[in-house]
Scaffold this motif. Structure first.
Motif, PDB file in Angstrom:
ATOM      1  N   LYS A   1       0.834  -1.206   0.000  1.00 51.10           N
ATOM      2  CA  LYS A   1       0.000   0.000   0.000  1.00 51.10           C
ATOM      3  C   LYS A   1       0.868   1.255   0.000  1.00 51.10           C
TER       4      LYS A   1
ATOM      5  N   ILE B   1       1.028   4.138  -2.950  1.00 49.71           N
ATOM      6  CA  ILE B   1       0.823   5.569  -2.700  1.00 49.71           C
ATOM      7  C   ILE B   1       1.927   6.380  -3.369  1.00 49.71           C
TER       8      ILE B   1
ATOM      9  N   LEU C   1       0.847   6.545   6.995  1.00 49.92           N
ATOM     10  CA  LEU C   1      -0.502   6.071   6.696  1.00 49.92           C
ATOM     11  C   LEU C   1      -1.361   6.343   7.917  1.00 49.92           C
ATOM     12  N   SER C   2      -2.444   7.049   7.700  1.00 52.12           N
ATOM     13  CA  SER C   2      -3.375   7.262   8.815  1.00 52.12           C
ATOM     14  C   SER C   2      -4.160   5.977   9.060  1.00 52.12           C
TER      15      SER C   2
ATOM     16  N   LYS D   1      -7.097   5.824   9.744  1.00 51.25           N
ATOM     17  CA  LYS D   1      -8.416   5.971   9.144  1.00 51.25           C
ATOM     18  C   LYS D   1      -8.448   5.434   7.716  1.00 51.25           C
ATOM     19  N   GLN D   2      -7.285   5.301   7.088  1.00 49.68           N
ATOM     20  CA  GLN D   2      -7.221   4.754   5.736  1.00 49.68           C
ATOM     21  C   GLN D   2      -7.278   3.220   5.732  1.00 49.68           C
ATOM     22  N   LEU D   3      -7.141   2.611   6.898  1.00 52.41           N
ATOM     23  CA  LEU D   3      -7.048   1.159   6.985  1.00 52.41           C
ATOM     24  C   LEU D   3      -8.354   0.576   7.528  1.00 52.41           C
ATOM     25  N   SER D   4      -8.558  -0.680   7.251  1.00 58.46           N
ATOM     26  CA  SER D   4      -9.771  -1.357   7.677  1.00 58.46           C
ATOM     27  C   SER D   4      -9.806  -1.502   9.193  1.00 58.46           C
TER      28      SER D   4
END
Length: 688
Positions: free
Chosen positions: A485, A489, A655-656, A658-661
């Motif tokens: 990921k 990006i 990576l926040s 909030k971007q992840l499951s």
């Protein structure tokens, strides 16, 4: 030295001897000149107005002193045994010969760097030829040099008059003048004139005792070599026949070392001890060093001061030729023995041979014949590991003469206090961790089951605990997902979209084409090439370490499993079954390849971190072999870490969370710790 012919310039009653500061070979040459000429007086290139402090520093040798003088900008004079000026001054004081300092104390004299060949060449060229070759080249002459040389000539005339007045002047015994190569021609010329009194004012000055902690960074020659020189100078007769050739050629030393290293690595206890006895076989006349190391015998180990003392005596006694190269090789041998004693393992002989081969080559890159202390440390770290480098530092900087009470104030200096350009060496004081051993292969499945059943007293020993493999597989898979990921990006950041002209490049961009459908243009995309890959992964769920007191660093069990460091809740609070405990991550770090990670949370190199999350990030940057590091957390790291990563040629990809499951995050956040590997047999009945 092979060629003892000295470069001496006779000017009336004076004999000029050009030397180089803090050179081991020039120190030997200066002492040889003193013994050969038997001078009635000695003149040194030190400030005349500070003469009393210089004499005081020489009288307290072999302890190292530092003289600070000046007003705003401090100037330093280091008085240590390996220095031709100090050595001749010391000889003069011992024989009660008239001595005088003749230089000016110029506070604004510019720092001049005169590149010159490695002084180890004196062993083969000799002092005379070396100086002739060097003086044949033009030397930059500053206006300040004229003032200094005029002052030197004035004080030389004063010294000559004083000797004549006291009746000590003798035509058969000259006045020995030690000067730098830069001032030799100027002194010869100005000795024919009558200079004026320089009328110098004494600046503020104070003499200090140099702290033992500063020796490795401040001394001109590293303390181990100085200690060996001091022993050879005072206690051990190193004279050898004139027709004996030096045993100092690099090939001879390496060949002798190779024969030592080619012996079998794995030996019985007695055989290993015999090998070391061979190494110190020539020390039989020294009762204090008659016994070798008890490296693998399992007996009480020696402390560093005892080992250092034996090493100094051993090297001083064996290297009778006073060859610096041979001393350095012997020093590395003792570092190996000290390292093996501390970690209780035999060092691979090929690693040692690589170190001995690499160090001179590294010195050749810098146009030197032999490595200095810094280059030896770098070679030790690169050829073996950073802990061996630390042991080299410990043994190399041990100088017993500097310990104990001092009548002077003690000053602690760092290298950046004196030298304009410095290089730093990173070393690890902790011994390398050993991978956890697997179960013996002779145990079959039935035996393992029986062992798990019989093991009634399961305790959570830090040396036996392990993870639950199904959770490891999930975690490794999620780490690979974050790596991909992060790289995607980066690719998206570098992707370029443009209207179609003559090439489809990397394909039609459907979204942009539909968006601009009314224009009738087709848009194509060009993917940007991302150089480098992603290695370490850091996932932080909560930065507040107060709720996660349990910290752990453990190594991967096979080449598909990462090393890992984490902080979590206390597993003792949640016991799932006998030998199985449950905890929740506050954050973790994963790094590949396995088997390299030290204890992250007690490593003093990461003490600048404000919390556990920053320690994990520092460790990820430190251990990452690739350019990019993934950092997944509720908020990005401080800008300081991006700057730090840039200095090491790396970049943090944030990576926040909030971007992840959130479902996946919740799944990997809970984990289990098993008391030992036997618990894995029944853990599946309790963990799901």
């Amino acid at each position: 030295m092979q060629n003892q012919e000295l470069y001496l310039e006779k000017c009336g009653q004076f004999v000029l001897l050009p030397v180089v500061h803090h050179s081991y070979e020039f120190t030997l040459a200066a002492r040889a000149a003193f013994e050969r000429l038997s001078p009635v007086g000695v003149a040194l290139e030190y400030p005349f107005v500070l003469q009393n402090l210089i004499f005081q520093a020489i009288d307290r040798l072999p302890r190292v002193s530092v003289l600070l003088y000046g007003n705003d900008n401090k100037n330093f004079i280091r008085v240590e045994p390996i220095d031709p000026f100090v050595e001749v001054g010391r000889c003069a004081r011992e024989k009660h010969i008239e001595m005088r300092c003749i230089d000016l104390a110029m506070l604004d004299y510019p720092q001049v760097y005169d590149p010159m060949p490695d002084t180890y060449a004196l062993n083969y060229l000799g002092h005379k030829k070396y100086c002739e070759m060097l003086l044949s080249k033009p030397v930059e002459h500053l206006p300040e040099d004229d003032k200094r040389e005029e002052a030197m000539v004035f004080h030389l005339r004063e010294l000559e008059h004083k000797l004549a007045w006291t009746g000590k002047l003798n035509s058969n015994h000259p006045i020995l003048v030690l000067c730098g190569l830069r001032h030799l021609a100027g002194l010869k010329e100005k000795l024919n004139s009558t200079p004026l009194n320089p009328q110098e004012i004494r600046p503020k000055a104070k003499l200090y005792h140099l702290s033992p902690l500063s020796l490795g960074e401040i001394m001109g020659q590293f303390p181990f070599l100085t200690a060996v020189y001091e022993l050879q100078r005072n206690f051990i007769n190193t004279a050898k026949p004139a027709d004996e050739k030096p045993s100092s050629s690099l090939s001879n030393v390496i060949n002798s070392l190779k024969s030592y290293l080619e012996e079998p690595t794995i030996k019985t206890t007695s055989k290993a001890q015999d090998t070391f006895e061979e190494l110190v076989s020539n020390t039989s006349n020294l009762t204090s060093i008659k016994q070798g190391f008890k490296v693998v015998s399992g007996k009480a180990t020696e402390k560093l001061p005892e080992i250092a003392q034996r090493a100094h005596l051993d090297v001083a006694n064996i290297v009778s030729s006073r060859d610096r190269n041979e001393i350095l090789v012997r020093y590395l041998m003792w570092c190996r023995s000290y390292y093996e004693q501390e970690i209780n393992e035999r060092l691979n002989p090929q690693q040692m041979f690589l170190l001995i081969s690499f160090a001179p080559k590294y010195a050749h890159v810098k146009n030197s014949l032999l490595p200095d202390f810094y280059e030896l440390l770098i070679a030790g770290r690169g050829s073996i590991n950073s802990h061996f480098c630390y042991r080299m530092w410990e043994l190399g900087t041990n100088y017993p003469c500097q310990e104990g009470h001092s009548e002077l104030d003690i000053i602690e200096l760092r290298a950046e206090d004196i030298f304009p350009l410095i290089n730093k060496v990173r070393m690890n004081p902790h011994a390398p961790l050993k991978p956890r051993s697997s179960l013996p292969r002779f145990l079959n499945r039935k035996d393992k089951q029986k062992r798990a059943d019989l093991d009634k007293d399961l305790r959570f020993d830090p040396h036996s605990i392990c993870s639950y493999p199904p959770e490891d597989i999930v975690l490794e898979g999620y780490g690979n997902y974050l790596r991909n990921k992060g790289k995607n990006i980066l690719s998206e950041e570098r992707k370029r979209i443009r209207p179609f002209e003559s090439s489809l490049l990397d394909g039609v961009d459907i979204r942009e084409t539909i968006r601009n459908w009314h224009t009738g243009k087709i848009y194509v995309q060009e993917s940007g090439l991302v150089k480098g890959s992603v290695d370490s992964v850091v996932v932080i769920f909560d930065e507040d370490g107060a709720q996660y007191p349990y910290t752990m660093t453990w190594l991967g069990e096979h080449d598909q499993e990462s090393d890992m460091a984490f902080y979590a809740t206390n597993p003792d609070e949640r016991q799932v079954a006998k030998g199985i405990r449950k905890a929740v991550y506050g954050g973790f770090m994963m790094s590949m390849p396995p088997g390299r990670l030290y204890d992250v949370f007690s490593d003093p190199a990461y003490r600048i971190a404000a919390n556990y999350a920053e320690k994990l990030l520092l460790a990820a940057l430190d251990y990452s072999l690739e350019k990019f590091v993934i950092y997944a957390a509720p908020k990005p790291p401080r800008p300081f870490f991006q700057v730090l990563a840039g200095r090491y040629g790396k970049r943090i990809i944030y990576l926040s969370l909030k971007q992840l499951s959130p479902v996946m995050l919740q799944k990997i956040r809970t984990f289990h710790i098993l008391a030992d590997k036997s618990v894995r047999q029944y853990a599946k009945d309790y963990v799901w």
